[in-house]
Design a protein around this motif. Structure first.
Motif, PDB file in Angstrom:
ATOM      1  N   THR A 128       0.677  -1.473  -0.067  1.00 35.91           N
ATOM      2  CA  THR A 128       0.203   0.033  -0.013  1.00 35.91           C
ATOM      3  C   THR A 128       0.823   1.348   0.083  1.00 35.91           C
ATOM      4  O   THR A 128       1.959   1.227   0.352  1.00 35.91           O
ATOM      5  CB  THR A 128      -1.041   0.027   1.237  1.00 35.91           C
ATOM      6  N   GLN A 233     -12.473 -12.070   6.642  1.00 39.42           N
ATOM      7  CA  GLN A 233     -12.371 -10.583   6.225  1.00 39.42           C
ATOM      8  C   GLN A 233     -12.626  -9.934   7.589  1.00 39.42           C
ATOM      9  O   GLN A 233     -13.618  -9.921   8.291  1.00 39.42           O
ATOM     10  CB  GLN A 233     -13.301 -10.427   5.145  1.00 39.42           C
ATOM     11  N   LEU A 242      -3.532 -10.263  11.630  1.00 39.89           N
ATOM     12  CA  LEU A 242      -3.183  -9.800  10.165  1.00 39.89           C
ATOM     13  C   LEU A 242      -4.209 -10.214   9.133  1.00 39.89           C
ATOM     14  O   LEU A 242      -4.874 -11.418   9.510  1.00 39.89           O
ATOM     15  CB  LEU A 242      -1.921 -10.569   9.684  1.00 39.89           C
ATOM     16  N   HIS A 243      -4.553  -9.439   8.341  1.00 42.02           N
ATOM     17  CA  HIS A 243      -5.636  -9.642   7.410  1.00 42.02           C
ATOM     18  C   HIS A 243      -5.321  -8.898   6.155  1.00 42.02           C
ATOM     19  O   HIS A 243      -4.559  -7.562   5.841  1.00 42.02           O
ATOM     20  CB  HIS A 243      -7.005  -9.275   7.961  1.00 42.02           C
ATOM     21  N   LEU A 244      -6.108  -9.264   5.169  1.00 35.92           N
ATOM     22  CA  LEU A 244      -6.264  -8.785   3.797  1.00 35.92           C
ATOM     23  C   LEU A 244      -7.700  -8.792   3.430  1.00 35.92           C
ATOM     24  O   LEU A 244      -8.145  -9.951   3.011  1.00 35.92           O
ATOM     25  CB  LEU A 244      -5.107  -9.248   2.702  1.00 35.92           C
ATOM     26  N   SER A 245      -8.430  -7.752   3.512  1.00 34.08           N
ATOM     27  CA  SER A 245      -9.786  -7.720   3.321  1.00 34.08           C
ATOM     28  C   SER A 245     -10.397  -6.755   2.244  1.00 34.08           C
ATOM     29  O   SER A 245      -9.685  -5.786   1.846  1.00 34.08           O
ATOM     30  CB  SER A 245     -10.578  -7.334   4.687  1.00 34.08           C
ATOM     31  N   THR A 265      -8.532  -3.333  -1.627  1.00 33.02           N
ATOM     32  CA  THR A 265      -8.305  -4.274  -0.272  1.00 33.02           C
ATOM     33  C   THR A 265      -7.679  -3.162   0.789  1.00 33.02           C
ATOM     34  O   THR A 265      -7.101  -2.246   0.689  1.00 33.02           O
ATOM     35  CB  THR A 265      -7.410  -5.229  -0.740  1.00 33.02           C
ATOM     36  N   THR A 267      -5.947  -3.302   4.591  1.00 35.81           N
ATOM     37  CA  THR A 267      -4.849  -4.318   5.013  1.00 35.81           C
ATOM     38  C   THR A 267      -4.035  -3.634   6.372  1.00 35.81           C
ATOM     39  O   THR A 267      -3.705  -2.605   6.159  1.00 35.81           O
ATOM     40  CB  THR A 267      -3.942  -5.213   4.042  1.00 35.81           C
ATOM     41  N   ASN A 268      -3.515  -4.263   7.200  1.00 35.84           N
ATOM     42  CA  ASN A 268      -2.403  -4.145   8.124  1.00 35.84           C
ATOM     43  C   ASN A 268      -1.213  -4.700   8.007  1.00 35.84           C
ATOM     44  O   ASN A 268      -0.286  -4.775   8.834  1.00 35.84           O
ATOM     45  CB  ASN A 268      -3.062  -4.244   9.592  1.00 35.84           C
ATOM     46  N   ILE A 269      -1.105  -4.917   6.875  1.00 38.25           N
ATOM     47  CA  ILE A 269       0.165  -5.764   6.562  1.00 38.25           C
ATOM     48  C   ILE A 269       1.125  -5.165   5.357  1.00 38.25           C
ATOM     49  O   ILE A 269       0.595  -4.485   4.521  1.00 38.25           O
ATOM     50  CB  ILE A 269      -0.199  -7.233   5.706  1.00 38.25           C
ATOM     51  N   ILE A 272       2.133  -7.573   1.327  1.00 34.47           N
ATOM     52  CA  ILE A 272       0.844  -8.286   1.033  1.00 34.47           C
ATOM     53  C   ILE A 272       1.067  -9.689   0.108  1.00 34.47           C
ATOM     54  O   ILE A 272       0.329 -10.458   0.473  1.00 34.47           O
ATOM     55  CB  ILE A 272       0.076  -7.424   0.193  1.00 34.47           C
ATOM     56  N   TYR A 275       2.197 -12.637   2.206  1.00 33.84           N
ATOM     57  CA  TYR A 275       0.857 -12.951   3.132  1.00 33.84           C
ATOM     58  C   TYR A 275      -0.178 -13.948   2.177  1.00 33.84           C
ATOM     59  O   TYR A 275      -0.235 -15.030   2.594  1.00 33.84           O
ATOM     60  CB  TYR A 275       0.152 -11.966   3.661  1.00 33.84           C
TER      61      TYR A 275
END
Length: 332
Positions: A128, A233, A242-245, A265, A267-269, A272, A275
């Motif tokens: 991102t 999600q 951790l997520h990718l939503s 998307t 995310t807090n990653i 990506i 992940y």
């Protein structure tokens, strides 16, 4: 059965070896994925489960990883190795290499609305704009950046966004993303042709004429339907997991979302791509890449124009109109 936990600690300095005591330990609510208190969720667990109040941590780090071990005050022990993020390195995806004709044939066979597409000038690793800027503290982003942006932009938009409303909060983040502010969102489209437009948009005809046979733009193809089916999600930035939503936000004050057939998307990653690849060990593939030749740029942009995919259509307003007319009237 015991809850997963989130832990906070800080070291006294930047020495490569360190020891310290945790600042806090909190359980993670297994239903929401959010940090909570033990008192709030302890009824979900057997009576013999005891929760730690603190732990003593020993660690060391090098350029590649951080190694940690710990012992809590009730005798629980553990260890882990945290690898350095690869987000700043080249993508490890092995792309399909196609020309424009082959690309059109390929995407015509994909199930509609099952996939998201993203066009990039280079084969960059997925990341991102927020994380590319070197930022990592999402709590600060929510508490400071978003509040300042909301204050300043509310004087310039017809609609005052209610950030306490999930739909409007998402729409506000998408608005600032589309106007150039770094966010933890990543832009995608349901159209493989819109993705191609964005892949070539930042490249001039002059650069395309100089391009070699190995110079490529990249289209990323994300099986969003399968991802949502297989992976939880989480529509909150501040999450202990951790997520990718995948989100489709309201187009409030953001009319370009509709012609762009946009999705995002959240995310807090940082990394990506890695992940997604971790999940692919059990399923997938979720993410693939297609590389197209840079030298085809002029003909592709012309054909996309016949489809109605132009800067004027993608960016309603004066900027988009001028960009489209520049493309039409100047061979640069």
């Amino acid at each position: 059965m015991v809850p997963s936990v989130a832990v906070g600690f800080h070291t006294k300095n930047k020495d490569r070896t360190f020891s310290c005591r945790t600042d806090w330990i909190h359980p993670i609510d297994r239903n929401s994925g959010m940090i909570t208190s033990w008192e709030t969720i302890k009824d979900q667990y057997p009576n013999n489960v005891t929760f730690s109040n603190h732990a003593d941590v020993q660690g060391m780090w090098n350029e590649e990883e951080v190694m940690l071990s710990w012992t809590s005050e009730i005798g629980n022990t553990g260890s882990c190795v945290l690898p350095r993020s690869k987000a700043g390195t080249a993508s490890s995806l092995i792309p399909l290499s196609k020309d424009w004709k082959e690309y059109k044939t390929y995407v015509s066979k994909l199930e509609g609305r099952r996939f998201l597409f993203r066009g990039q000038n280079e084969p960059w690793r997925l990341r991102t704009s927020f994380h590319r800027s070197g930022r990592a503290d999402l709590m600060r982003f929510i508490r400071e950046d978003v509040q300042i942006l909301h204050k300043h932009l509310s004087a310039r938009t017809k609609h005052v966004f209610n950030l306490d409303n999930a739909n409007e909060n998402g729409a506000f983040h998408n608005l600032i993303q589309h106007h150039g502010y770094p966010t933890p969102l990543l832009d995608w489209t349901y159209s493989p042709y819109v993705a191609a437009f964005f892949a070539y948009r930042g490249i001039s005809n002059a650069k395309a004429r100089r391009a070699g046979i190995n110079d490529k733009v990249r289209i990323l193809v994300f099986n969003q339907a399968q991802w949502k089916k297989d992976v939880s999600q989480v529509y909150q930035l501040i999450s202990a997991v951790l997520h990718l939503s995948i989100g489709e936000y309201l187009a409030i004050e953001n009319e370009r979302m509709i012609p762009q057939q946009a999705a995002s998307t959240l995310t807090n990653i940082d990394d990506i791509e890695s992940y997604i690849q971790l999940w692919e060990t059990a399923g997938g593939p979720y993410l693939t890449a297609i590389d197209l030749p840079v030298y085809e740029r002029k003909n592709i942009i012309q054909e996309l124009g016949y489809m109605g995919i132009t800067a004027g259509a993608m960016f309603p307003g004066l900027d988009g109109a001028c960009e489209e007319l520049k493309e039409r009237n100047f061979d640069i």
